[in-house]
Design an enzyme around this catalytic site. Structure first.
Site, PDB file in Angstrom:
ATOM      1  CG  HIS A 154     -12.571  11.745  30.260  1.00  0.00           C
ATOM      2  ND1 HIS A 154     -13.489  10.775  29.962  1.00  0.00           N
ATOM      3  CD2 HIS A 154     -13.146  12.911  29.884  1.00  0.00           C
ATOM      4  CE1 HIS A 154     -14.568  11.318  29.431  1.00  0.00           C
ATOM      5  NE2 HIS A 154     -14.387  12.627  29.375  1.00  0.00           N
ATOM      6  NE  ARG A 187     -18.227  10.072  27.068  1.00  0.00           N
ATOM      7  CZ  ARG A 187     -18.078  11.362  27.386  1.00  0.00           C
ATOM      8  NH1 ARG A 187     -17.021  12.025  26.969  1.00  0.00           N
ATOM      9  NH2 ARG A 187     -18.982  11.981  28.130  1.00  0.00           N
ATOM     10  CD  GLU A 214     -12.218   7.595  29.884  1.00  0.00           C
ATOM     11  OE1 GLU A 214     -12.137   7.702  28.637  1.00  0.00           O
ATOM     12  OE2 GLU A 214     -12.806   8.410  30.589  1.00  0.00           O
TER      13      GLU A 214
HETATM   14  P1  NAP Z   1     -22.615  18.330  19.773  1.00  0.00           P
HETATM   15  O1  NAP Z   1     -22.710  19.811  19.768  1.00  0.00           O
HETATM   16  O2  NAP Z   1     -23.853  17.516  19.858  1.00  0.00           O
HETATM   17  O3  NAP Z   1     -21.793  17.920  18.459  1.00  0.00           O
HETATM   18  C1  NAP Z   1     -21.691  16.623  17.993  1.00  0.00           C
HETATM   19  C2  NAP Z   1     -21.369  16.641  16.499  1.00  0.00           C
HETATM   20  O4  NAP Z   1     -21.149  15.290  16.083  1.00  0.00           O
HETATM   21  C3  NAP Z   1     -22.487  17.211  15.626  1.00  0.00           C
HETATM   22  O5  NAP Z   1     -21.918  18.051  14.658  1.00  0.00           O
HETATM   23  C4  NAP Z   1     -23.084  15.965  14.978  1.00  0.00           C
HETATM   24  O6  NAP Z   1     -23.592  16.203  13.681  1.00  0.00           O
HETATM   25  C5  NAP Z   1     -21.854  15.103  14.866  1.00  0.00           C
HETATM   26  N1  NAP Z   1     -22.174  13.695  14.672  1.00  0.00           N
HETATM   27  C6  NAP Z   1     -23.008  12.916  15.385  1.00  0.00           C
HETATM   28  N2  NAP Z   1     -23.032  11.683  14.881  1.00  0.00           N
HETATM   29  C7  NAP Z   1     -22.178  11.691  13.823  1.00  0.00           C
HETATM   30  C8  NAP Z   1     -21.766  10.719  12.873  1.00  0.00           C
HETATM   31  N3  NAP Z   1     -22.253   9.473  12.923  1.00  0.00           N
HETATM   32  N4  NAP Z   1     -20.864  11.102  11.937  1.00  0.00           N
HETATM   33  C9  NAP Z   1     -20.390  12.348  11.887  1.00  0.00           C
HETATM   34  N5  NAP Z   1     -20.744  13.313  12.758  1.00  0.00           N
HETATM   35  C10 NAP Z   1     -21.641  12.976  13.685  1.00  0.00           C
HETATM   36  O7  NAP Z   1     -21.700  17.842  20.964  1.00  0.00           O
HETATM   37  P2  NAP Z   1     -20.445  18.599  21.639  1.00  0.00           P
HETATM   38  O8  NAP Z   1     -20.897  19.450  22.728  1.00  0.00           O
HETATM   39  O9  NAP Z   1     -19.600  19.186  20.547  1.00  0.00           O
HETATM   40  O10 NAP Z   1     -19.698  17.322  22.277  1.00  0.00           O
HETATM   41  C11 NAP Z   1     -19.352  16.223  21.458  1.00  0.00           C
HETATM   42  C12 NAP Z   1     -18.936  15.043  22.298  1.00  0.00           C
HETATM   43  O11 NAP Z   1     -17.640  15.276  22.824  1.00  0.00           O
HETATM   44  C13 NAP Z   1     -19.809  14.775  23.537  1.00  0.00           C
HETATM   45  O12 NAP Z   1     -20.919  13.976  23.225  1.00  0.00           O
HETATM   46  C14 NAP Z   1     -18.858  14.081  24.484  1.00  0.00           C
HETATM   47  O13 NAP Z   1     -18.924  12.695  24.316  1.00  0.00           O
HETATM   48  C15 NAP Z   1     -17.492  14.580  24.031  1.00  0.00           C
HETATM   49  N6  NAP Z   1     -16.893  15.495  25.027  1.00  0.00           N
HETATM   50  C16 NAP Z   1     -15.784  15.090  25.693  1.00  0.00           C
HETATM   51  C17 NAP Z   1     -15.213  15.937  26.615  1.00  0.00           C
HETATM   52  C18 NAP Z   1     -13.962  15.529  27.342  1.00  0.00           C
HETATM   53  O14 NAP Z   1     -13.828  15.832  28.517  1.00  0.00           O
HETATM   54  N7  NAP Z   1     -13.029  14.857  26.683  1.00  0.00           N
HETATM   55  C19 NAP Z   1     -15.784  17.179  26.887  1.00  0.00           C
HETATM   56  C20 NAP Z   1     -16.905  17.578  26.161  1.00  0.00           C
HETATM   57  C21 NAP Z   1     -17.451  16.714  25.223  1.00  0.00           C
HETATM   58  P3  NAP Z   1     -24.889  17.143  13.425  1.00  0.00           P
HETATM   59  O15 NAP Z   1     -24.469  18.507  13.851  1.00  0.00           O
HETATM   60  O16 NAP Z   1     -25.100  17.070  11.970  1.00  0.00           O
HETATM   61  O17 NAP Z   1     -25.970  16.580  14.281  1.00  0.00           O
HETATM   62  C1  GLV Z   2     -17.078  14.967  29.242  1.00  0.00           C
HETATM   63  O1  GLV Z   2     -16.487  14.088  28.721  1.00  0.00           O
HETATM   64  C2  GLV Z   2     -18.448  15.270  28.993  1.00  0.00           C
HETATM   65  O2  GLV Z   2     -19.088  14.602  28.169  1.00  0.00           O
HETATM   66  O3  GLV Z   2     -18.934  16.195  29.645  1.00  0.00           O
END
Ligand code: NAP
Ligand code: GLV
Ligand code: GLV
Length: 320
Positions: free
Chosen positions: A284, A236, A265
């Site tokens: 995005h 984000r 954004e």
């Molecule tokens: P996820 O499985 O919940 O993974 C998030 C990771 O971040 C976990 O490993 C978590 O640690 C870690 N984390 C949280 N707070 C932290 C901190 N303060 N310092 C270091 N690490 C931290 O989520 P995901 O499915 O991978 O998605 C992650 C994020 O990407 C989403 O929340 C979204 O905002 C973004 N995203 C963007 C797009 C796009 O279109 N650009 C698409 C998908 C996702 P732990 O495992 O130890 O809890």
């Molecule tokens: C995309 O950015 C999502 O969080 O699904």
């Protein structure tokens, strides 16, 4: 039937399934619903099928006394005040897993496009400036056999590591908790953030936006990075301090950046980041494939329908 507000039409036929359990009111225009329209429509709604561009906060929830569920067509839920939902007994759904691969692909696209100067190459060709092959033309830095640092080792972070295996990279990561299987099976090492920043050639940000990650990457963190480093953000926009990033890219503190998400954004066309040759910005589109967006739309419908019919939601946000 009870009313469900759909804030924007998603791809596929997910909303047709929602129509079987609820009276659907859908914002008809191809742009985000204005906040005042959403506020007026939620008053008598039991469910909201929301987009990441909608702000769902306590003020809005107070206008919707009958609301039972907010189903976000995104994995990120930073647009929703989760505590305010929990306080009111409102369930929140989101769409993990189905978008992981597409998002990891976009992370790679940006790692490579940024470090291999793809934007500059395309601009040069289109401007008619590709006169001849140049032994020193658009020299960038390698991806293969370089060092990759991933901030956040969740679903998307792990899919990024899978892709790094083919590039023979040294991979390190940060997360709140250790990921033993990632370390054993994928060879990535958990290190402190400062070490990751100081040693990575490519840093990819893959954490959720929370109060703990807001501007996690600022002036101090950018200053720790290598002058040849590449910063990619697919998480984000506000996880990175935009002003500090602009300074770092302009004065050579780091070499380049690739952004799928920005703060603000969308980025206005006259934003100063867009004057920089070493900053690649895309709008995005991390999850933007037909298969993934349709699957997200279906999962958001499944979450909503489950909540309204008293079934367990496939993906309810913990704590709500
Ligand atoms: P996820 O499985 O919940 O993974 C998030 C990771 O971040 C976990 O490993 C978590 O640690 C870690 N984390 C949280 N707070 C932290 C901190 N303060 N310092 C270091 N690490 C931290 O989520 P995901 O499915 O991978 O998605 C992650 C994020 O990407 C989403 O929340 C979204 O905002 C973004 N995203 C963007 C797009 C796009 O279109 N650009 C698409 C998908 C996702 P732990 O495992 O130890 O809890
Ligand atoms: C995309 O950015 C999502 O969080 O699904
Ligand atoms: C480049 O195209 C080469 O053949 O070296």
């Amino acid at each position: 039937m009870s009313k469900v507000v759909v804030t924007r039409r998603p791809p596929g036929n997910a909303i047709e399934r929602v129509r079987q359990v609820a009276d659907v009111w859908m914002w008809p225009e191809n742009r985000a619903i204005p906040a005042e329209v959403l506020a007026a429509e939620v008053v008598d709604a039991v469910g909201v099928y929301s987009m990441l561009t909608d702000t769902i906060d306590g003020t809005l929830l107070d206008m919707a006394p009958g609301l039972q569920v907010v189903s976000n067509m995104a994995v990120g839920v930073d647009n929703i005040d989760l505590a305010a939902c929990a306080d009111r007994g409102i369930a929140v759904g989101h769409t993990p897993d189905v978008l992981t691969d597409s998002t990891a692909d976009i992370a790679w696209l940006l790692v490579m496009a940024s470090t291999r100067r793809m934007q500059e190459g395309i601009d040069l060709v289109r401007a008619g400036e590709w006169k001849q092959w140049d032994p020193e033309g658009l020299l960038g830095h390698d991806v293969s056999r370089s060092t990759l640092g991933i901030i956040g080792m969740g679903r998307v972070g792990q899919a990024i590591v899978m892709r790094a295996l083919g590039f023979d990279m040294d991979v390190m990561y940060t997360a709140r908790s250790a990921k033993p299987t990632v370390e054993t099976h994928l060879g990535a090492r958990r290190v402190p953030l400062d070490q990751l920043l100081a040693t990575s050639d490519h840093v990819v940000v893959a954490v959720p936006l929370t109060s703990g990650t807001h501007q996690l990457i600022g002036e101090r963190e950018l200053a720790m990075m290598k002058p040849t480093a590449n910063l990619v953000n697919i998480a984000r926009g506000p996880v990175v301090d935009t002003e500090a990033l602009y300074e770092a890219l302009s004065n050579g503190t780091i070499r380049c950046a690739g952004l799928d998400v920005t703060d603000p954004e969308p980025l206005p066309p006259d934003h100063k980041l867009l004057t920089l040759k070493n900053c690649t910005v895309i709008p995005h589109t991390g999850s933007s494939t037909w298969r993934t967006r349709t699957a997200m739309a279906d999962l958001a419908a499944d979450n909503l329908i489950a909540a309204l019919t008293g079934e367990p939601m496939p993906h309810r946000v913990p704590g709500t």
